[in-house]
Design a protein around this motif. Sequence first.
Motif, PDB file in Angstrom:
ATOM      1  N   ASN A  34     -22.070  -8.601   5.633  1.00 49.41           N
ATOM      2  CA  ASN A  34     -21.325  -7.528   4.950  1.00 49.41           C
ATOM      3  C   ASN A  34     -20.573  -8.078   3.744  1.00 49.41           C
ATOM      4  O   ASN A  34     -20.556  -7.478   2.665  1.00 49.41           O
ATOM      5  CB  ASN A  34     -20.306  -6.914   5.903  1.00 49.41           C
ATOM      6  N   TRP A  37     -23.118  -8.771   1.038  1.00 49.80           N
ATOM      7  CA  TRP A  37     -23.644  -7.555   0.408  1.00 49.80           C
ATOM      8  C   TRP A  37     -22.634  -6.935  -0.544  1.00 49.80           C
ATOM      9  O   TRP A  37     -22.986  -6.457  -1.624  1.00 49.80           O
ATOM     10  CB  TRP A  37     -24.036  -6.512   1.482  1.00 49.80           C
ATOM     11  N   LYS A  38     -21.351  -6.940  -0.134  1.00 55.45           N
ATOM     12  CA  LYS A  38     -20.319  -6.320  -0.992  1.00 55.45           C
ATOM     13  C   LYS A  38     -20.020  -7.214  -2.188  1.00 55.45           C
ATOM     14  O   LYS A  38     -19.851  -6.758  -3.303  1.00 55.45           O
ATOM     15  CB  LYS A  38     -19.014  -6.148  -0.210  1.00 55.45           C
ATOM     16  N   SER A  43     -26.191  -3.045  -5.286  1.00 50.34           N
ATOM     17  CA  SER A  43     -25.684  -1.794  -5.860  1.00 50.34           C
ATOM     18  C   SER A  43     -25.251  -0.838  -4.748  1.00 50.34           C
ATOM     19  O   SER A  43     -25.730  -0.922  -3.623  1.00 50.34           O
ATOM     20  CB  SER A  43     -26.755  -1.133  -6.718  1.00 50.34           C
ATOM     21  N   GLU A  44     -24.344   0.072  -5.095  1.00 53.57           N
ATOM     22  CA  GLU A  44     -23.750   0.979  -4.112  1.00 53.57           C
ATOM     23  C   GLU A  44     -24.814   1.790  -3.371  1.00 53.57           C
ATOM     24  O   GLU A  44     -24.758   1.941  -2.157  1.00 53.57           O
ATOM     25  CB  GLU A  44     -22.764   1.907  -4.835  1.00 53.57           C
ATOM     26  N   LYS A  45     -25.812   2.284  -4.113  1.00 53.62           N
ATOM     27  CA  LYS A  45     -26.862   3.125  -3.505  1.00 53.62           C
ATOM     28  C   LYS A  45     -27.691   2.287  -2.524  1.00 53.62           C
ATOM     29  O   LYS A  45     -27.966   2.717  -1.405  1.00 53.62           O
ATOM     30  CB  LYS A  45     -27.775   3.671  -4.618  1.00 53.62           C
ATOM     31  N   SER A  46     -28.071   1.079  -2.960  1.00 52.79           N
ATOM     32  CA  SER A  46     -28.865   0.193  -2.088  1.00 52.79           C
ATOM     33  C   SER A  46     -28.040  -0.206  -0.881  1.00 52.79           C
ATOM     34  O   SER A  46     -28.555  -0.335   0.222  1.00 52.79           O
ATOM     35  CB  SER A  46     -29.266  -1.079  -2.825  1.00 52.79           C
ATOM     36  N   PHE A  47     -26.727  -0.401  -1.090  1.00 52.40           N
ATOM     37  CA  PHE A  47     -25.835  -0.826  -0.018  1.00 52.40           C
ATOM     38  C   PHE A  47     -25.784   0.233   1.077  1.00 52.40           C
ATOM     39  O   PHE A  47     -25.831  -0.090   2.265  1.00 52.40           O
ATOM     40  CB  PHE A  47     -24.449  -1.086  -0.609  1.00 52.40           C
ATOM     41  N   LYS A  48     -25.711   1.503   0.666  1.00 53.30           N
ATOM     42  CA  LYS A  48     -25.653   2.592   1.665  1.00 53.30           C
ATOM     43  C   LYS A  48     -26.952   2.632   2.475  1.00 53.30           C
ATOM     44  O   LYS A  48     -26.924   2.755   3.702  1.00 53.30           O
ATOM     45  CB  LYS A  48     -25.464   3.940   0.965  1.00 53.30           C
ATOM     46  N   LYS A  51     -27.096  -0.380   4.830  1.00 55.95           N
ATOM     47  CA  LYS A  51     -26.201  -0.235   5.985  1.00 55.95           C
ATOM     48  C   LYS A  51     -26.786   0.763   6.972  1.00 55.95           C
ATOM     49  O   LYS A  51     -26.737   0.552   8.190  1.00 55.95           O
ATOM     50  CB  LYS A  51     -24.817   0.245   5.525  1.00 55.95           C
TER      51      LYS A  51
END
Lengths: 75, 180
Positions: A34, A37-38, A43-48, A51
């Motif tokens: 985590n 990744w952060k 990127s935020e979209k890929s991160f969602k 997860k």
Amino acid sequence: MDFEFLTVEFISKAMAVWFLVVMAIFGILTGIMNFHWKQYGVSEKSFKKLKTIYYNTSITLFGIMIVTILVYYLI
Amino acid sequence: MLELHEDEKILYEARKHWFVISKAGTFVGVLMLAPIILVILLFSFFPELLAIFSEPKFIAASSFFAASWLVILWVIFFVAWTDYYLDVLIITDRRLIDVEQIGLFRRDIASMPLSNIQDITVEVAGVTRTLLKFGDIQVQTAGQTKELLVHDVANPEEVKQLIMSAYSADKARMYPGLKP
């Protein structure tokens, strides 16, 4: 080879200890991932998406573990 | 996150080809079969275990341990995927930044200005690499970092063209009056 040690009590304790070990391994490695990744440019979209896939699969597998524990104790 | 200069823009992020992570995925897939192989071997060498493990309680216990093995393999795969995903060659309008994640606790970052680039070589060797279009990119520079070598980049020829375009644009920006 003698398998008399494989009693219900032994397996019950082994399952409890192993569950805690798996939780610890999962918690530590997930925490570290985590952080990566952060921190390092996912990127935020890929991160969602990431997860969602990771946690949904992990929850399903942990769910199977809990169901089998319950089945074991209820039989 | 990487720190960029004030007006620096990322043009492209080149990652390793999916074939690299598929090897780890295949290894994890094979390890998933390990409990089945173990059970077959145990029952072959110790047939008395079959009587014990036929009972519903022990079937539930075996399922529990099998599910826990899958959890561990899942986490191991994602650690490998994180290692793979965080290896990236970033092309900005000012420089090249090579980020290499080595395990979970080591991260090497090398950056060089585009103006220092002297030569770019692409190497695609082998049947698999040729068919799947991935290879190594070697960038030689005039700076302190003499060479930047990035392995298993997807579409290396296109990445090379991108770097060369970025280099030309950077040169034009630095020397606006200069005609080619």
